[in-house]
Design a protein around this motif. Structure first.
Motif, PDB file in Angstrom:
ATOM      1  N   MET A   1       0.820  -1.205   0.000  1.00  0.00           N
ATOM      2  CA  MET A   1       0.000   0.000   0.000  1.00  0.00           C
ATOM      3  C   MET A   1       0.855   1.255   0.000  1.00  0.00           C
ATOM      4  O   MET A   1       0.530   2.259  -0.633  1.00  0.00           O
ATOM      5  CB  MET A   1      -0.917   0.016   1.225  1.00  0.00           C
ATOM      6  N   SER A   2       1.974   1.199   0.718  1.00  0.00           N
ATOM      7  CA  SER A   2       2.855   2.367   0.790  1.00  0.00           C
ATOM      8  C   SER A   2       3.430   2.711  -0.573  1.00  0.00           C
ATOM      9  O   SER A   2       3.583   3.887  -0.918  1.00  0.00           O
ATOM     10  CB  SER A   2       3.983   2.106   1.794  1.00  0.00           C
ATOM     11  N   ILE A   3       3.719   1.676  -1.373  1.00  0.00           N
ATOM     12  CA  ILE A   3       4.253   1.913  -2.713  1.00  0.00           C
ATOM     13  C   ILE A   3       3.202   2.586  -3.595  1.00  0.00           C
ATOM     14  O   ILE A   3       3.504   3.516  -4.351  1.00  0.00           O
ATOM     15  CB  ILE A   3       4.723   0.588  -3.356  1.00  0.00           C
ATOM     16  N   CYS A   4       1.973   2.150  -3.470  1.00  0.00           N
ATOM     17  CA  CYS A   4       0.883   2.736  -4.260  1.00  0.00           C
ATOM     18  C   CYS A   4       0.690   4.213  -3.929  1.00  0.00           C
ATOM     19  O   CYS A   4       0.521   5.047  -4.831  1.00  0.00           O
ATOM     20  CB  CYS A   4      -0.424   1.973  -4.006  1.00  0.00           C
ATOM     21  N   PHE A   5       0.741   4.529  -2.635  1.00  0.00           N
ATOM     22  CA  PHE A   5       0.575   5.931  -2.240  1.00  0.00           C
ATOM     23  C   PHE A   5       1.781   6.768  -2.652  1.00  0.00           C
ATOM     24  O   PHE A   5       1.636   7.939  -2.999  1.00  0.00           O
ATOM     25  CB  PHE A   5       0.342   6.040  -0.734  1.00  0.00           C
ATOM     26  N   ALA A   6       2.965   6.179  -2.611  1.00  0.00           N
ATOM     27  CA  ALA A   6       4.164   6.896  -3.052  1.00  0.00           C
ATOM     28  C   ALA A   6       4.052   7.250  -4.533  1.00  0.00           C
ATOM     29  O   ALA A   6       4.386   8.367  -4.951  1.00  0.00           O
ATOM     30  CB  ALA A   6       5.409   6.053  -2.798  1.00  0.00           C
ATOM     31  N   ILE A   7       3.565   6.300  -5.329  1.00  0.00           N
ATOM     32  CA  ILE A   7       3.367   6.556  -6.766  1.00  0.00           C
ATOM     33  C   ILE A   7       2.292   7.612  -6.975  1.00  0.00           C
ATOM     34  O   ILE A   7       2.430   8.508  -7.821  1.00  0.00           O
ATOM     35  CB  ILE A   7       2.989   5.243  -7.484  1.00  0.00           C
ATOM     36  N   LEU A   8       1.222   7.526  -6.199  1.00  0.00           N
ATOM     37  CA  LEU A   8       0.125   8.487  -6.317  1.00  0.00           C
ATOM     38  C   LEU A   8       0.596   9.902  -5.975  1.00  0.00           C
ATOM     39  O   LEU A   8       0.252  10.864  -6.679  1.00  0.00           O
ATOM     40  CB  LEU A   8      -1.022   8.075  -5.399  1.00  0.00           C
ATOM     41  N   TYR A   9       1.380  10.023  -4.919  1.00  0.00           N
ATOM     42  CA  TYR A   9       1.904  11.336  -4.520  1.00  0.00           C
ATOM     43  C   TYR A   9       2.837  11.884  -5.593  1.00  0.00           C
ATOM     44  O   TYR A   9       2.810  13.092  -5.901  1.00  0.00           O
ATOM     45  CB  TYR A   9       2.640  11.224  -3.183  1.00  0.00           C
ATOM     46  N   ALA A  10       3.674  11.007  -6.146  1.00  0.00           N
ATOM     47  CA  ALA A  10       4.617  11.438  -7.179  1.00  0.00           C
ATOM     48  C   ALA A  10       3.877  11.899  -8.446  1.00  0.00           C
ATOM     49  O   ALA A  10       4.213  12.936  -9.039  1.00  0.00           O
ATOM     50  CB  ALA A  10       5.583  10.308  -7.524  1.00  0.00           C
ATOM     51  N   LEU A  11       2.861  11.148  -8.841  1.00  0.00           N
ATOM     52  CA  LEU A  11       2.071  11.522 -10.018  1.00  0.00           C
ATOM     53  C   LEU A  11       1.334  12.844  -9.796  1.00  0.00           C
ATOM     54  O   LEU A  11       1.242  13.677 -10.708  1.00  0.00           O
ATOM     55  CB  LEU A  11       1.071  10.407 -10.356  1.00  0.00           C
ATOM     56  N   TYR A  14       3.863  15.666 -10.301  1.00  0.00           N
ATOM     57  CA  TYR A  14       4.256  15.896 -11.697  1.00  0.00           C
ATOM     58  C   TYR A  14       3.093  16.374 -12.557  1.00  0.00           C
ATOM     59  O   TYR A  14       3.280  17.198 -13.461  1.00  0.00           O
ATOM     60  CB  TYR A  14       4.856  14.614 -12.291  1.00  0.00           C
ATOM     61  N   LEU A  15       1.897  15.912 -12.274  1.00  0.00           N
ATOM     62  CA  LEU A  15       0.753  16.269 -13.120  1.00  0.00           C
ATOM     63  C   LEU A  15       0.045  17.543 -12.681  1.00  0.00           C
ATOM     64  O   LEU A  15      -0.505  18.270 -13.520  1.00  0.00           O
ATOM     65  CB  LEU A  15      -0.256  15.105 -13.138  1.00  0.00           C
ATOM     66  N   LEU A  16       0.045  17.832 -11.371  1.00  0.00           N
ATOM     67  CA  LEU A  16      -0.755  18.949 -10.868  1.00  0.00           C
ATOM     68  C   LEU A  16       0.060  20.107 -10.294  1.00  0.00           C
ATOM     69  O   LEU A  16      -0.373  21.259 -10.400  1.00  0.00           O
ATOM     70  CB  LEU A  16      -1.718  18.443  -9.777  1.00  0.00           C
ATOM     71  N   LEU A  17       1.204  19.813  -9.704  1.00  0.00           N
ATOM     72  CA  LEU A  17       1.902  20.848  -8.945  1.00  0.00           C
ATOM     73  C   LEU A  17       3.168  21.384  -9.600  1.00  0.00           C
ATOM     74  O   LEU A  17       3.504  22.556  -9.416  1.00  0.00           O
ATOM     75  CB  LEU A  17       2.253  20.316  -7.548  1.00  0.00           C
ATOM     76  N   ARG A  18       3.870  20.553 -10.334  1.00  0.00           N
ATOM     77  CA  ARG A  18       5.176  20.975 -10.848  1.00  0.00           C
ATOM     78  C   ARG A  18       5.075  22.223 -11.722  1.00  0.00           C
ATOM     79  O   ARG A  18       5.816  23.193 -11.532  1.00  0.00           O
ATOM     80  CB  ARG A  18       5.831  19.837 -11.641  1.00  0.00           C
ATOM     81  N   LYS A  19       4.135  22.230 -12.688  1.00  0.00           N
ATOM     82  CA  LYS A  19       3.987  23.387 -13.571  1.00  0.00           C
ATOM     83  C   LYS A  19       3.530  24.621 -12.819  1.00  0.00           C
ATOM     84  O   LYS A  19       3.955  25.741 -13.125  1.00  0.00           O
ATOM     85  CB  LYS A  19       3.003  23.054 -14.701  1.00  0.00           C
ATOM     86  N   ARG A  20       2.650  24.412 -11.838  1.00  0.00           N
ATOM     87  CA  ARG A  20       2.162  25.550 -11.051  1.00  0.00           C
ATOM     88  C   ARG A  20       3.280  26.170 -10.214  1.00  0.00           C
ATOM     89  O   ARG A  20       3.349  27.388 -10.058  1.00  0.00           O
ATOM     90  CB  ARG A  20       1.019  25.112 -10.136  1.00  0.00           C
ATOM     91  N   ILE A  21       4.141  25.322  -9.658  1.00  0.00           N
ATOM     92  CA  ILE A  21       5.254  25.830  -8.861  1.00  0.00           C
ATOM     93  C   ILE A  21       6.211  26.641  -9.735  1.00  0.00           C
ATOM     94  O   ILE A  21       6.662  27.728  -9.357  1.00  0.00           O
ATOM     95  CB  ILE A  21       5.996  24.663  -8.176  1.00  0.00           C
ATOM     96  N   LYS A  22       6.501  26.126 -10.938  1.00  0.00           N
ATOM     97  CA  LYS A  22       7.385  26.852 -11.850  1.00  0.00           C
ATOM     98  C   LYS A  22       6.747  28.161 -12.303  1.00  0.00           C
ATOM     99  O   LYS A  22       7.431  29.192 -12.394  1.00  0.00           O
ATOM    100  CB  LYS A  22       7.711  25.970 -13.066  1.00  0.00           C
ATOM    101  N   ALA A  23       5.450  28.126 -12.591  1.00  0.00           N
ATOM    102  CA  ALA A  23       4.744  29.337 -13.019  1.00  0.00           C
ATOM    103  C   ALA A  23       4.707  30.367 -11.893  1.00  0.00           C
ATOM    104  O   ALA A  23       4.843  31.572 -12.134  1.00  0.00           O
ATOM    105  CB  ALA A  23       3.330  28.990 -13.467  1.00  0.00           C
ATOM    106  N   TYR A  24       4.527  29.886 -10.661  1.00  0.00           N
ATOM    107  CA  TYR A  24       4.512  30.772  -9.501  1.00  0.00           C
ATOM    108  C   TYR A  24       5.858  31.470  -9.341  1.00  0.00           C
ATOM    109  O   TYR A  24       5.923  32.689  -9.173  1.00  0.00           O
ATOM    110  CB  TYR A  24       4.178  29.961  -8.252  1.00  0.00           C
ATOM    111  N   SER A 188      -5.288  17.774   0.814  1.00  0.00           N
ATOM    112  CA  SER A 188      -4.964  18.992   1.562  1.00  0.00           C
ATOM    113  C   SER A 188      -3.727  19.677   0.993  1.00  0.00           C
ATOM    114  O   SER A 188      -3.683  20.901   0.864  1.00  0.00           O
ATOM    115  CB  SER A 188      -4.737  18.662   3.039  1.00  0.00           C
ATOM    116  N   ILE A 189      -2.733  18.874   0.651  1.00  0.00           N
ATOM    117  CA  ILE A 189      -1.507  19.432   0.069  1.00  0.00           C
ATOM    118  C   ILE A 189      -1.799  20.111  -1.262  1.00  0.00           C
ATOM    119  O   ILE A 189      -1.334  21.229  -1.530  1.00  0.00           O
ATOM    120  CB  ILE A 189      -0.445  18.331  -0.107  1.00  0.00           C
ATOM    121  N   ILE A 190      -2.589  19.442  -2.102  1.00  0.00           N
ATOM    122  CA  ILE A 190      -2.909  19.995  -3.420  1.00  0.00           C
ATOM    123  C   ILE A 190      -3.709  21.284  -3.290  1.00  0.00           C
ATOM    124  O   ILE A 190      -3.391  22.299  -3.943  1.00  0.00           O
ATOM    125  CB  ILE A 190      -3.684  18.961  -4.262  1.00  0.00           C
ATOM    126  N   LEU A 191      -4.738  21.279  -2.456  1.00  0.00           N
ATOM    127  CA  LEU A 191      -5.561  22.480  -2.272  1.00  0.00           C
ATOM    128  C   LEU A 191      -4.755  23.626  -1.678  1.00  0.00           C
ATOM    129  O   LEU A 191      -4.905  24.792  -2.086  1.00  0.00           O
ATOM    130  CB  LEU A 191      -6.762  22.161  -1.378  1.00  0.00           C
TER     131      LEU A 191
END
Length: 214
Positions: A1-11, A14-24, A188-191
């Motif tokens: 389960m920990s591996i699944c959540f690690a992959i989910l957090y990583a995705l 990369y999909l939701l936060l990386r571009k926003r952080i760079k744009a910010y 919570s982290i994403i929001l």
């Protein structure tokens, strides 16, 4: 389960936060850069009435992105370079700067007096941005502390109450609740990042409208 959540957090990163952080970060750098450019240009022009010297002075100690953009404008005249920089800064305050520069070139006078309101607005924007960043940093600390304490409780259960935790880990309801917890943490982290990375600087619309009519 920990591996699944690690992959989910990583995705999610990369999909939701990386571009926003760079744009910010790019937006923050652009605002600082614009403030520094306008201030340096006006001060230099007040000392020596030369657009070339003022432009050269304003271009010093800028960001890498600015240097790369400005390098593509070297074949143009100084005033044309200043006009083309509108696309780089993309701020109302820079358009006001161009309006003030037009007034100075057409009517003459003291650039300091002509740009008095512009400098005040530029300083207000820079001050507002710094205050916004400071408040955001405090919120980040509060957010991290809250979740560190919460996760610390789980770690305490894992090692201090090992027998109890071993029994609970085999309970399907406990696993479901644990999964919900980590999903809630991710949400919570994403929001929080979406709110924190939303740079909103209010510019003085009254001054902007007055400058457009000049």
């Amino acid at each position: 389960m920990s591996i699944c959540f690690a992959i989910l957090y990583a995705l999610s990163y990369y999909l939701l936060l990386r571009k926003r952080i760079k744009a910010y970060q790019k937006r923050i750098d652009s605002i600082h850069c614009c403030y520094q450019f306008i201030s340096s240009f006006i001060v230099s022009l007040s000392v020596k009435p030369s657009l070339d010297d003022a432009y050269t002075s304003a271009c010093r100690n800028q960001t890498k992105e600015f240097d790369e953009y400005a390098a593509n404008l070297e074949e143009n005249e100084t005033y044309s370079r200043i006009i083309y920089l509108r696309k780089f800064f993309n701020m109302g305050i820079y358009k006001l700067f161009i309006n003030v520069l037009d007034i100075y070139q057409n009517e003459g006078g003291s650039i300091i007096q002509i740009s008095d309101s512009l400098l005040k607005e530029s300083n207000r924007i820079e001050r507002s941005l710094r205050e916004s960043i400071n408040i955001g940093n405090k919120k980040i600390i509060e957010f991290i502390l809250l979740w560190v304490i919460t996760i610390g409780i789980l770690i305490f259960m894992r090692f201090a109450l090992m027998q109890f935790y071993s029994k609970m880990i085999g309970n399907i309801y406990f696993m479901v609740m644990l999964s919900i917890f980590f999903l809630f943490l991710l949400g919570s982290i994403i929001l929080f990042c979406f709110r924190y990375l939303n740079v909103s600087i209010k510019e003085d619309k009254i001054w902007f409208q007055e400058s457009k009519t000049r």
